[in-house]
Design an enzyme around this catalytic site. Structure first.
Site, PDB file in Angstrom:
ATOM      1  NE  ARG A 147      -3.342   0.071  -0.317  1.00 54.07           N
ATOM      2  CZ  ARG A 147      -4.206   0.840   0.349  1.00 54.07           C
ATOM      3  NH1 ARG A 147      -5.027   0.185   1.474  1.00 54.07           N
ATOM      4  NH2 ARG A 147      -4.675   1.903  -0.160  1.00 54.07           N
ATOM      5  NE  ARG A 190      -0.612   5.630  -2.267  1.00 53.22           N
ATOM      6  CZ  ARG A 190      -1.502   6.747  -1.969  1.00 53.22           C
ATOM      7  NH1 ARG A 190      -2.515   6.870  -2.864  1.00 53.22           N
ATOM      8  NH2 ARG A 190      -1.313   7.127  -0.667  1.00 53.22           N
ATOM      9  CD  GLU A 244       4.426 -10.671  -3.693  1.00 51.77           C
ATOM     10  OE1 GLU A 244       3.649  -9.650  -4.084  1.00 51.77           O
ATOM     11  OE2 GLU A 244       4.035 -11.426  -3.030  1.00 51.77           O
ATOM     12  CB  SER A 280       5.313 -14.623 -10.878  1.00 54.40           C
ATOM     13  OG  SER A 280       4.201 -15.065 -11.230  1.00 54.40           O
ATOM     14  CG  ASN A 329      12.839   8.463  -1.416  1.00 58.55           C
ATOM     15  OD1 ASN A 329      12.158   8.875  -0.411  1.00 58.55           O
ATOM     16  ND2 ASN A 329      12.113   8.978  -2.980  1.00 58.55           N
ATOM     17  CB  ALA A 330      15.744   8.653   3.146  1.00 55.98           C
ATOM     18  NE  ARG A 331       8.953  14.237   1.639  1.00 60.42           N
ATOM     19  CZ  ARG A 331       8.439  15.096   0.799  1.00 60.42           C
ATOM     20  NH1 ARG A 331       8.655  15.158  -0.439  1.00 60.42           N
ATOM     21  NH2 ARG A 331       7.634  15.818   1.321  1.00 60.42           N
ATOM     22  NE  ARG A 347       1.866  -0.084   6.857  1.00 62.32           N
ATOM     23  CZ  ARG A 347       0.591  -0.550   6.700  1.00 62.32           C
ATOM     24  NH1 ARG A 347      -0.084  -1.050   7.622  1.00 62.32           N
ATOM     25  NH2 ARG A 347       0.031  -0.192   5.634  1.00 62.32           N
TER      26      ARG A 347
HETATM   27  C1  LIG Z   1      -2.679   1.110  11.305  1.00 62.45           C
HETATM   28  C2  LIG Z   1      -3.082   1.117   9.592  1.00 62.45           C
HETATM   29  C3  LIG Z   1      -4.163   0.575   9.192  1.00 62.45           C
HETATM   30  C4  LIG Z   1      -4.615   0.574   7.903  1.00 62.45           C
HETATM   31  N1  LIG Z   1      -5.864   0.176   7.570  1.00 62.45           N
HETATM   32  C5  LIG Z   1      -6.164   0.050   6.241  1.00 62.45           C
HETATM   33  C6  LIG Z   1      -7.467  -0.195   5.619  1.00 62.45           C
HETATM   34  O1  LIG Z   1      -8.336  -0.710   6.624  1.00 62.45           O
HETATM   35  N2  LIG Z   1      -7.718  -0.147   4.514  1.00 62.45           N
HETATM   36  C7  LIG Z   1      -7.002   0.345   3.552  1.00 62.45           C
HETATM   37  O2  LIG Z   1      -7.491   0.401   2.584  1.00 62.45           O
HETATM   38  N3  LIG Z   1      -5.703   0.603   3.813  1.00 62.45           N
HETATM   39  C8  LIG Z   1      -5.456   0.812   5.384  1.00 62.45           C
HETATM   40  N4  LIG Z   1      -3.861   1.130   5.502  1.00 62.45           N
HETATM   41  C9  LIG Z   1      -3.120   1.560   4.589  1.00 62.45           C
HETATM   42  C10 LIG Z   1      -3.138   3.235   4.404  1.00 62.45           C
HETATM   43  O3  LIG Z   1      -4.513   3.846   4.232  1.00 62.45           O
HETATM   44  C11 LIG Z   1      -2.210   3.835   3.377  1.00 62.45           C
HETATM   45  O4  LIG Z   1      -2.435   3.331   2.082  1.00 62.45           O
HETATM   46  C12 LIG Z   1      -0.672   3.163   3.790  1.00 62.45           C
HETATM   47  O5  LIG Z   1      -0.314   3.213   5.107  1.00 62.45           O
HETATM   48  C13 LIG Z   1       0.216   3.746   2.963  1.00 62.45           C
HETATM   49  O6  LIG Z   1       0.602   5.180   3.464  1.00 62.45           O
HETATM   50  P1  LIG Z   1       0.930   6.478   2.763  1.00 62.45           P
HETATM   51  O7  LIG Z   1      -0.312   6.925   1.663  1.00 62.45           O
HETATM   52  O8  LIG Z   1       1.199   7.507   3.485  1.00 62.45           O
HETATM   53  O9  LIG Z   1       2.135   6.003   1.827  1.00 62.45           O
HETATM   54  P2  LIG Z   1       2.686   6.074   0.323  1.00 62.45           P
HETATM   55  O10 LIG Z   1       1.293   5.519  -0.514  1.00 62.45           O
HETATM   56  O11 LIG Z   1       4.173   5.692   0.249  1.00 62.45           O
HETATM   57  O12 LIG Z   1       2.558   7.752   0.085  1.00 62.45           O
HETATM   58  C14 LIG Z   1       3.544   8.523   0.726  1.00 62.45           C
HETATM   59  C15 LIG Z   1       2.871  10.057   0.590  1.00 62.45           C
HETATM   60  O13 LIG Z   1       2.951  10.393  -0.512  1.00 62.45           O
HETATM   61  C16 LIG Z   1       1.681  11.041  -0.773  1.00 62.45           C
HETATM   62  N5  LIG Z   1       0.799  10.598  -1.632  1.00 62.45           N
HETATM   63  C17 LIG Z   1       0.868   9.224  -2.311  1.00 62.45           C
HETATM   64  N6  LIG Z   1      -0.142   8.769  -3.245  1.00 62.45           N
HETATM   65  C18 LIG Z   1      -0.842   9.915  -3.245  1.00 62.45           C
HETATM   66  C19 LIG Z   1      -1.961  10.518  -3.830  1.00 62.45           C
HETATM   67  N7  LIG Z   1      -2.606   9.612  -4.797  1.00 62.45           N
HETATM   68  N8  LIG Z   1      -2.833  11.814  -3.571  1.00 62.45           N
HETATM   69  C20 LIG Z   1      -2.090  12.545  -3.031  1.00 62.45           C
HETATM   70  N9  LIG Z   1      -0.933  12.191  -2.034  1.00 62.45           N
HETATM   71  C21 LIG Z   1      -0.281  10.956  -2.234  1.00 62.45           C
HETATM   72  C22 LIG Z   1       1.025  11.259   0.493  1.00 62.45           C
HETATM   73  O14 LIG Z   1       1.602  12.248   1.192  1.00 62.45           O
HETATM   74  C23 LIG Z   1       1.600  10.175   1.284  1.00 62.45           C
HETATM   75  O15 LIG Z   1       1.582  10.013   2.630  1.00 62.45           O
HETATM   76  C24 LIG Z   1      -3.791   1.147   7.173  1.00 62.45           C
HETATM   77  C25 LIG Z   1      -2.265   1.487   7.481  1.00 62.45           C
HETATM   78  C26 LIG Z   1      -2.135   1.613   8.532  1.00 62.45           C
HETATM   79  C27 LIG Z   1      -0.846   2.214   9.063  1.00 62.45           C
END
Ligand SMILES: Cc1cc2nc3c(=O)[nH]c(=O)nc-3n(C[C@H](O)[C@H](O)[C@H](O)COP(=O)(O)OP(=O)(O)OC[C@H]3O[C@@H](n4cnc5c(N)ncnc54)[C@H](O)[C@@H]3O)c2cc1C
Length: 236
Positions: free
Chosen positions: A90, A92, A98, A100, A186-188, A197
């Protein structure tokens, strides 16, 4: 998670859960890259990190100047159960490849939590807490998983032996099955991953992997890591 005591600088492999690991396959990551990508704004370049640069990294972290933390890369090779990859992928911002099951027969390896890790969830949504299951309940649960996974793999192998296409044969395999992937980040983005996590709110199993990732990060970018901790683990 197993980390050998007194880890040497070239240590690369951390055992996680029963059969998993996090291995640092490649890395191009230094605190100096943060400093120089920030200082280019003023046409400046350092050869090594100085005390004022540590302050700069701390400033960038605190004030959410995130882009200087993107000029680096960590490439991990990870073995984990599929349910952990569902959570991991998740994230992104990063790249994944991965194993296959269309092209490779999966090994009969699945995750069964240790008895001490079998837990019960109590409380209400948003305020859950976990408590350890009683020993007999834990053993019962563990043997059920083991039995189901064993049967699933028997069915999988029988299907393959009878010529069923691998991409269909795999449908009976549970999410406890181990898989492998490469993750380059990357680190960010890595700090965002750690914030979410390696946290009390994360599922225990992915947290074990995040702890391993955090060890590598702390060794490769110690000044950045210190600033991340001082910033209450909030990614810039
Ligand atoms: C405790 C926990 C419970 C969770 N439960 C669920 C659940 O029930 N169902 C579910 O579907 N997911 C769940 N998730 C996943 C969560 O919704 C995020 O998809 C996941 O944690 C990735 O986080 P992120 O989007 O910050 O990271 P990344 O996808 O790596 O993105 C990093 C940062 O880039 C920016 N970014 C990335 N994509 C976009 C975009 N499209 N638009 C705007 N900004 C963007 C944001 O600032 C984001 O923080 C859970 C996560 C955690 C930690």
């Amino acid at each position: 998670m197993k980390i050998e005591a007194g880890v040497p600088n070239d240590w690369k492999n951390i055992t996680v859960l029963s059969n998993g690991f996090v291995r640092l396959d490649g890395c191009e990551a230094t605190d100096l890259s943060v400093v120089n990508s920030a200082r280019v704004s003023y046409g400046m370049r350092r050869e090594e990190v100085q005390l004022s640069d540590e302050k700069l990294i701390s400033y960038l972290m605190k004030n959410k100047h995130g882009t200087p933390f993107e000029h680096n890369m960590f490439r991990f090779h990870i073995k984990a159960p599929i349910f952990i990859f569902r959570e991991w992928q998740r994230h992104r911002v990063g790249s994944f490849n991965e194993l296959s099951a269309r092209y490779k027969e999966l090994e009969p390896e699945w995750y069964v939590p240790a008895a001490v890790d079998v837990r019960k969830r109590v409380g209400r949504p948003g305020h859950y807490t976990y408590e350890r299951a009683k020993t007999d309940e834990a053993h019962k649960f563990r043997s059920s998983i083991d039995m189901v996974c064993r049967r699933a793999f028997d069915t999988y192998r029988m299907a393959l032996a009878s010529g069923i296409a691998p991409e269909l044969a795999r449908l009976c395999l549970p999410v406890a099955t181990y898989s492998e992937m490469y993750w380059t980040v990357n680190a960010r983005s890595l700090m965002n991953f750690l914030n979410l996590r390696n946290a009390a709110t994360a599922q225990y199993e992915i947290q074990q992997y995040a702890i391993a990732v955090e060890h590598f990060f702390s060794f490769k970018m110690p000044v950045t890591y210190k600033a991340f901790i001082e910033n209450k683990r909030v990614a810039p």
